[in-house]
Design a protein around this motif. Structure first.
Motif, PDB file in Angstrom:
ATOM      1  N   ARG A 196      93.255  32.534  91.907  1.00 28.60           N
ATOM      2  CA  ARG A 196      94.086  31.802  90.948  1.00 28.60           C
ATOM      3  C   ARG A 196      93.445  30.498  90.497  1.00 28.60           C
ATOM      4  NH1 ARG A 196     100.559  30.315  91.484  1.00 28.60           N
ATOM      5  NH2 ARG A 196     100.667  29.115  89.545  1.00 28.60           N
ATOM      6  N   ALA A 197      92.838  29.761  91.434  1.00 32.84           N
ATOM      7  CA  ALA A 197      92.215  28.475  91.117  1.00 32.84           C
ATOM      8  C   ALA A 197      91.199  28.150  92.191  1.00 32.84           C
ATOM      9  CB  ALA A 197      93.271  27.370  91.016  1.00 32.84           C
ATOM     10  N   VAL A 198      90.250  27.256  91.853  1.00 27.42           N
ATOM     11  CA  VAL A 198      89.226  26.866  92.811  1.00 27.42           C
ATOM     12  C   VAL A 198      89.076  25.352  92.817  1.00 27.42           C
ATOM     13  CG1 VAL A 198      87.970  29.025  92.407  1.00 27.42           C
ATOM     14  CG2 VAL A 198      87.255  26.947  91.205  1.00 27.42           C
ATOM     15  N   GLY A 199      88.578  24.848  93.918  1.00 27.61           N
ATOM     16  CA  GLY A 199      88.224  23.439  94.040  1.00 27.61           C
ATOM     17  C   GLY A 199      86.841  23.357  94.646  1.00 27.61           C
ATOM     18  N   SER A 200      85.990  22.488  94.127  1.00 22.75           N
ATOM     19  CA  SER A 200      84.621  22.408  94.643  1.00 22.75           C
ATOM     20  C   SER A 200      84.191  20.966  94.827  1.00 22.75           C
ATOM     21  CB  SER A 200      83.650  23.131  93.700  1.00 22.75           C
ATOM     22  OG  SER A 200      83.690  22.563  92.406  1.00 22.75           O
ATOM     23  N   ASN A 201      83.385  20.751  95.869  1.00 28.66           N
ATOM     24  CA  ASN A 201      82.922  19.413  96.219  1.00 28.66           C
ATOM     25  C   ASN A 201      81.413  19.428  96.412  1.00 28.66           C
ATOM     26  OD1 ASN A 201      82.792  16.745  97.100  1.00 28.66           O
ATOM     27  ND2 ASN A 201      83.272  17.279  99.207  1.00 28.66           N
ATOM     28  N   ALA A 202      80.720  18.554  95.668  1.00 36.12           N
ATOM     29  CA  ALA A 202      79.271  18.338  95.842  1.00 36.12           C
ATOM     30  C   ALA A 202      78.464  19.600  95.598  1.00 36.12           C
ATOM     31  CB  ALA A 202      78.983  17.798  97.245  1.00 36.12           C
ATOM     32  N   GLY A 203      78.826  20.319  94.563  1.00 33.85           N
ATOM     33  CA  GLY A 203      78.059  21.502  94.200  1.00 33.85           C
ATOM     34  C   GLY A 203      78.070  21.722  92.703  1.00 33.85           C
ATOM     35  N   ARG A 204      76.890  21.747  92.090  1.00 32.36           N
ATOM     36  CA  ARG A 204      76.813  21.971  90.651  1.00 32.36           C
ATOM     37  C   ARG A 204      76.702  23.463  90.336  1.00 32.36           C
ATOM     38  NH1 ARG A 204      75.986  17.305  87.905  1.00 32.36           N
ATOM     39  NH2 ARG A 204      75.384  15.480  89.135  1.00 32.36           N
ATOM     40  N   ARG A 205      77.084  23.819  89.139  1.00 36.14           N
ATOM     41  CA  ARG A 205      77.036  25.217  88.736  1.00 36.14           C
ATOM     42  C   ARG A 205      75.604  25.743  88.834  1.00 36.14           C
ATOM     43  NH1 ARG A 205      80.818  22.777  85.463  1.00 36.14           N
ATOM     44  NH2 ARG A 205      82.859  23.799  85.384  1.00 36.14           N
ATOM     45  N   SER A 206      75.476  26.915  89.449  1.00 37.68           N
ATOM     46  CA  SER A 206      74.150  27.498  89.656  1.00 37.68           C
ATOM     47  C   SER A 206      74.253  29.008  89.512  1.00 37.68           C
ATOM     48  CB  SER A 206      73.629  27.124  91.046  1.00 37.68           C
ATOM     49  OG  SER A 206      72.361  27.687  91.277  1.00 37.68           O
ATOM     50  N   PHE A 207      74.834  29.449  88.395  1.00 34.21           N
ATOM     51  CA  PHE A 207      75.176  30.852  88.280  1.00 34.21           C
ATOM     52  C   PHE A 207      74.171  31.649  87.480  1.00 34.21           C
ATOM     53  CE2 PHE A 207      79.001  28.281  88.366  1.00 34.21           C
ATOM     54  CZ  PHE A 207      79.622  28.764  89.486  1.00 34.21           C
ATOM     55  N   GLY A 208      74.305  32.925  87.633  1.00 30.98           N
ATOM     56  CA  GLY A 208      73.596  33.874  86.790  1.00 30.98           C
ATOM     57  C   GLY A 208      74.565  34.998  86.478  1.00 30.98           C
ATOM     58  N   GLY A 209      74.060  36.066  85.968  1.00 26.76           N
ATOM     59  CA  GLY A 209      74.903  37.233  85.760  1.00 26.76           C
ATOM     60  C   GLY A 209      76.054  36.995  84.813  1.00 26.76           C
ATOM     61  N   ASP A 210      77.220  37.449  85.203  1.00 28.68           N
ATOM     62  CA  ASP A 210      78.378  37.442  84.325  1.00 28.68           C
ATOM     63  C   ASP A 210      78.845  36.046  83.953  1.00 28.68           C
ATOM     64  OD1 ASP A 210      78.340  40.152  84.376  1.00 28.68           O
ATOM     65  OD2 ASP A 210      79.904  40.358  85.897  1.00 28.68           O
ATOM     66  N   PHE A 211      78.427  35.023  84.711  1.00 27.94           N
ATOM     67  CA  PHE A 211      78.903  33.678  84.403  1.00 27.94           C
ATOM     68  C   PHE A 211      78.472  33.232  83.008  1.00 27.94           C
ATOM     69  CE2 PHE A 211      78.549  29.057  84.316  1.00 27.94           C
ATOM     70  CZ  PHE A 211      79.832  28.712  84.697  1.00 27.94           C
ATOM     71  N   ARG A 212      77.354  33.745  82.525  1.00 32.25           N
ATOM     72  CA  ARG A 212      76.841  33.332  81.223  1.00 32.25           C
ATOM     73  C   ARG A 212      77.783  33.751  80.096  1.00 32.25           C
ATOM     74  NH1 ARG A 212      71.764  31.511  82.148  1.00 32.25           N
ATOM     75  NH2 ARG A 212      70.705  32.274  84.012  1.00 32.25           N
ATOM     76  N   THR A 213      78.573  34.786  80.327  1.00 31.06           N
ATOM     77  CA  THR A 213      79.512  35.252  79.303  1.00 31.06           C
ATOM     78  C   THR A 213      80.942  34.851  79.632  1.00 31.06           C
ATOM     79  OG1 THR A 213      79.784  37.389  80.425  1.00 31.06           O
ATOM     80  CG2 THR A 213      78.047  37.232  78.769  1.00 31.06           C
ATOM     81  N   CYS A 214      81.110  34.018  80.651  1.00 35.00           N
ATOM     82  CA  CYS A 214      82.448  33.614  81.072  1.00 35.00           C
ATOM     83  C   CYS A 214      82.989  32.559  80.113  1.00 35.00           C
ATOM     84  CB  CYS A 214      82.398  33.055  82.494  1.00 35.00           C
ATOM     85  SG  CYS A 214      84.001  32.753  83.218  1.00 35.00           S
ATOM     86  N   THR A 215      84.236  32.705  79.700  1.00 36.66           N
ATOM     87  CA  THR A 215      84.868  31.745  78.802  1.00 36.66           C
ATOM     88  C   THR A 215      86.122  31.193  79.454  1.00 36.66           C
ATOM     89  OG1 THR A 215      86.315  33.349  77.699  1.00 36.66           O
ATOM     90  CG2 THR A 215      84.067  33.124  76.845  1.00 36.66           C
ATOM     91  N   THR A 216      86.696  30.176  78.845  1.00 36.87           N
ATOM     92  CA  THR A 216      87.918  29.581  79.396  1.00 36.87           C
ATOM     93  C   THR A 216      89.080  30.555  79.364  1.00 36.87           C
ATOM     94  OG1 THR A 216      88.406  28.659  77.209  1.00 36.87           O
ATOM     95  CG2 THR A 216      87.244  27.238  78.772  1.00 36.87           C
ATOM     96  N   ASN A 217      88.962  31.615  78.589  1.00 40.81           N
ATOM     97  CA  ASN A 217      90.059  32.585  78.491  1.00 40.81           C
ATOM     98  C   ASN A 217      90.105  33.533  79.676  1.00 40.81           C
ATOM     99  OD1 ASN A 217      90.904  31.596  75.975  1.00 40.81           O
ATOM    100  ND2 ASN A 217      89.417  32.882  74.884  1.00 40.81           N
ATOM    101  N   ASN A 218      88.997  33.671  80.393  1.00 38.56           N
ATOM    102  CA  ASN A 218      88.993  34.612  81.515  1.00 38.56           C
ATOM    103  C   ASN A 218      88.514  33.965  82.801  1.00 38.56           C
ATOM    104  OD1 ASN A 218      86.294  34.316  80.850  1.00 38.56           O
ATOM    105  ND2 ASN A 218      85.799  36.488  80.920  1.00 38.56           N
ATOM    106  N   ARG A 219      88.796  32.662  82.948  1.00 38.69           N
ATOM    107  CA  ARG A 219      88.389  31.940  84.149  1.00 38.69           C
ATOM    108  C   ARG A 219      89.599  31.400  84.892  1.00 38.69           C
ATOM    109  NH1 ARG A 219      83.728  27.662  82.844  1.00 38.69           N
ATOM    110  NH2 ARG A 219      84.041  27.324  85.079  1.00 38.69           N
TER     111      ARG A 219
END
Length: 211
Positions: A181-204
């Motif tokens: 449903r939701a996430v919280g993150s501390n001291a970590g920057r985005r480091s994604f590959g794969g499907d994250f590149r096509t991820c939008t605010t509508n499906n996150r």
């Protein structure tokens, strides 16, 4: 009791005794608070198969729960950083202390990364270099916890983490939005590959980032 001596008038010996006394009180208070936190609720270790791999996690359940007879409760997945562990993350975040409060009463899962790492994309460690499917691990983790007789509200599953665990929670906000449903993150920057590149605010999932 530690005598209150004006700072300017203390000798070197008085200063050292005062510092040692303060440190002793601090350590005693820390140990007492940790002991109280460990007395509340129950922490159990578990393992299950995900594909060809055996995956492990620790599970905290609040002291007031009555097993499968309890009403459905929220689940928080608390993810450790690179080279850390479920125990290290539990001691750092102390999520179980919050989860055990009367107005929360959540379950908390502390997953163990393979070789102390999670595949958040470009990071980290062997999990990233070996393209371990950690999104699948977390998806199946929720079902595994339910199979243990813990009644989870599957509409209220959250992820959080530190460093590599923060990156993993951010990846779950996109690729795991169907069950997170939701996430919280501390001291970590985005480091994604794969499907994250096509991820939008509508499906996150919703995110709360602390850099």
């Amino acid at each position: 009791p530690i005598p209150c001596v004006p700072w300017q008038s203390q000798t070197s010996g008085q200063y050292q005794r005062r510092v040692h006394g303060i440190m002793k009180l601090f350590l005693l208070a820390l140990l007492a608070s940790t002991a109280l936190a460990q007395q509340a609720g129950s922490i159990t270790g578990h393992s299950f198969r995900v594909g060809l791999r055996t995956r492990e996690f620790d599970l905290f359940t609040p002291s007031s729960w009555a097993g499968p007879l309890s009403p459905a409760r929220a689940l928080v997945i608390d993810i450790h950083g690179y080279t850390s562990s479920p125990v290290g993350q539990r001691l750092s975040s102390r999520s179980n202390t919050l989860a055990d409060r009367p107005n929360f009463q959540w379950a908390v899962a502390y997953p163990r990364g393979l070789k102390a790492s999670f595949n958040a994309g470009a990071c980290c460690g062997q999990s990233s270099s070996s393209s371990v499917d950690d999104v699948r691990f977390f998806r199946e983790l929720v079902g595994e916890i339910s199979s243990l007789g813990v009644t989870i509200d599957t509409n209220n599953v959250f992820a959080m983490g530190m460093s590599n665990g923060a990156m993993m929670s951010q990846r779950l906000s996109c690729e795991g939005a169907d069950f997170i449903r939701a996430v919280g993150s501390n001291a970590g920057r985005r480091s994604f590959g794969g499907d994250f590149r096509t991820c939008t605010t509508n499906n996150r999932s919703s995110e709360w980032l602390v850099e």
